[in-house]
Scaffold this motif. Structure first.
Motif, mmCIF file in Angstrom:
data_model
loop_
_atom_site.group_PDB
_atom_site.id
_atom_site.type_symbol
_atom_site.label_atom_id
_atom_site.label_comp_id
_atom_site.label_asym_id
_atom_site.label_seq_id
_atom_site.Cartn_x
_atom_site.Cartn_y
_atom_site.Cartn_z
ATOM 1 N N LEU A 37 -12.773 51.219 14.491
ATOM 2 C CA LEU A 37 -12.412 52.630 13.514
ATOM 3 C C LEU A 37 -11.167 52.924 13.570
ATOM 4 C CD1 LEU A 37 -15.557 54.694 14.847
ATOM 5 C CD2 LEU A 37 -15.400 53.156 12.699
ATOM 6 N N ASP A 38 -10.111 52.119 13.021
ATOM 7 C CA ASP A 38 -8.700 52.415 12.976
ATOM 8 C C ASP A 38 -8.232 52.434 14.417
ATOM 9 O OD1 ASP A 38 -8.940 51.756 10.156
ATOM 10 O OD2 ASP A 38 -9.349 53.850 9.586
ATOM 11 N N ARG A 39 -8.626 51.847 15.306
ATOM 12 C CA ARG A 39 -8.098 52.069 16.686
ATOM 13 C C ARG A 39 -8.353 53.392 17.038
ATOM 14 N NH1 ARG A 39 -4.276 47.809 17.944
ATOM 15 N NH2 ARG A 39 -3.242 49.181 19.449
ATOM 16 N N SER A 40 -9.161 53.937 16.719
ATOM 17 C CA SER A 40 -9.523 55.529 17.401
ATOM 18 C C SER A 40 -10.728 55.318 18.472
ATOM 19 C CB SER A 40 -10.286 56.309 16.307
ATOM 20 O OG SER A 40 -11.638 56.006 15.559
ATOM 21 N N ILE A 41 -11.203 54.243 18.644
ATOM 22 C CA ILE A 41 -11.959 53.814 19.879
ATOM 23 C C ILE A 41 -11.983 52.404 20.433
ATOM 24 C CG2 ILE A 41 -14.184 55.487 19.090
ATOM 25 C CD1 ILE A 41 -15.670 52.996 18.130
ATOM 26 N N LEU A 42 -12.483 52.205 21.605
ATOM 27 C CA LEU A 42 -12.293 50.948 22.163
ATOM 28 C C LEU A 42 -13.673 50.701 22.537
ATOM 29 C CD1 LEU A 42 -10.091 49.123 23.205
ATOM 30 C CD2 LEU A 42 -10.656 50.188 25.425
ATOM 31 N N HIS A 54 -23.056 48.423 26.391
ATOM 32 C CA HIS A 54 -22.247 48.763 25.308
ATOM 33 C C HIS A 54 -21.414 50.154 25.653
ATOM 34 C CE1 HIS A 54 -21.318 48.765 20.953
ATOM 35 N NE2 HIS A 54 -21.449 49.816 21.156
ATOM 36 N N THR A 55 -20.220 49.928 25.522
ATOM 37 C CA THR A 55 -19.463 51.068 25.896
ATOM 38 C C THR A 55 -18.426 51.570 24.955
ATOM 39 O OG1 THR A 55 -19.891 50.836 28.228
ATOM 40 C CG2 THR A 55 -18.058 52.081 27.731
ATOM 41 N N ILE A 56 -18.345 52.685 24.727
ATOM 42 C CA ILE A 56 -17.096 53.178 23.907
ATOM 43 C C ILE A 56 -16.209 54.002 24.546
ATOM 44 C CG2 ILE A 56 -16.663 54.620 21.675
ATOM 45 C CD1 ILE A 56 -19.260 53.694 20.681
ATOM 46 N N ILE A 57 -14.798 53.861 24.470
ATOM 47 C CA ILE A 57 -14.002 54.752 25.029
ATOM 48 C C ILE A 57 -13.213 55.428 23.733
ATOM 49 C CG2 ILE A 57 -11.759 55.004 26.477
ATOM 50 C CD1 ILE A 57 -12.984 52.399 27.930
ATOM 51 N N ARG A 58 -12.967 56.660 24.040
ATOM 52 C CA ARG A 58 -12.267 57.312 22.848
ATOM 53 C C ARG A 58 -11.352 58.321 23.551
ATOM 54 N NH1 ARG A 58 -14.195 62.433 22.024
ATOM 55 N NH2 ARG A 58 -13.220 62.869 19.906
#
Length: 132
Positions: A37-42, A54-58
């Motif tokens: 997402l355009d480098r908005s999340i890892l 499955h992990t999301i960092i923001r």
């Protein structure tokens, strides 16, 4: 989010569990970490014999904090995190934390600690080398 660039890559390594400082389980681990997402999340995809996440960092611009969102087949959570001294430190509660850092050899490591009798005690460690 650029502070987390050290995490990006395809990683292969070993996952270890500890009890009283002794390794109680050990097995292969694989992790793929990339921006989305355009480098908005890892996005982190972790696979070990004992855990698939499955992990999301923001990063939230409004409160100036990172948030760690792990998803497993048992559910999902949301934990605050901070980038400090070259490490991402995630606190799931006052007595449990997860630390993500680059190793001196250029690899990647994540480990969990529990606060027991005023001391942080490691209870798992995943150590990786980049596959590329």
């Amino acid at each position: 989010m650029e502070q987390l660039n050290f995490m990006i890559g395809e990683w292969i390594g070993t996952s270890r569990g500890y009890e009283n400082g002794v390794v109680t389980r050990e097995g292969p681990a694989y992790e793929n970490i990339e921006y989305d997402l355009d480098r908005s999340i890892l996005v982190i995809e972790l696979n070990t014999e004992s855990l698939q996440l499955h992990t999301i960092i923001r990063y939230d611009e409004n409160d100036g904090k990172y948030y760690y969102h792990p998803f497993s087949k048992n559910g999902a959570s949301r934990y605050p995190a901070e980038f400090k001294e070259g490490q991402l430190i995630v606190r799931s509660n006052d007595k449990t934390r997860y630390i993500f850092r680059r190793t001196p050899e250029g690899g990647f490591q994540e480990y969990g600690e529990k606060l027991i009798d005023g001391k942080w005690i490691k209870y798992f460690e995943d150590t990786f080398k980049n596959t590329k």
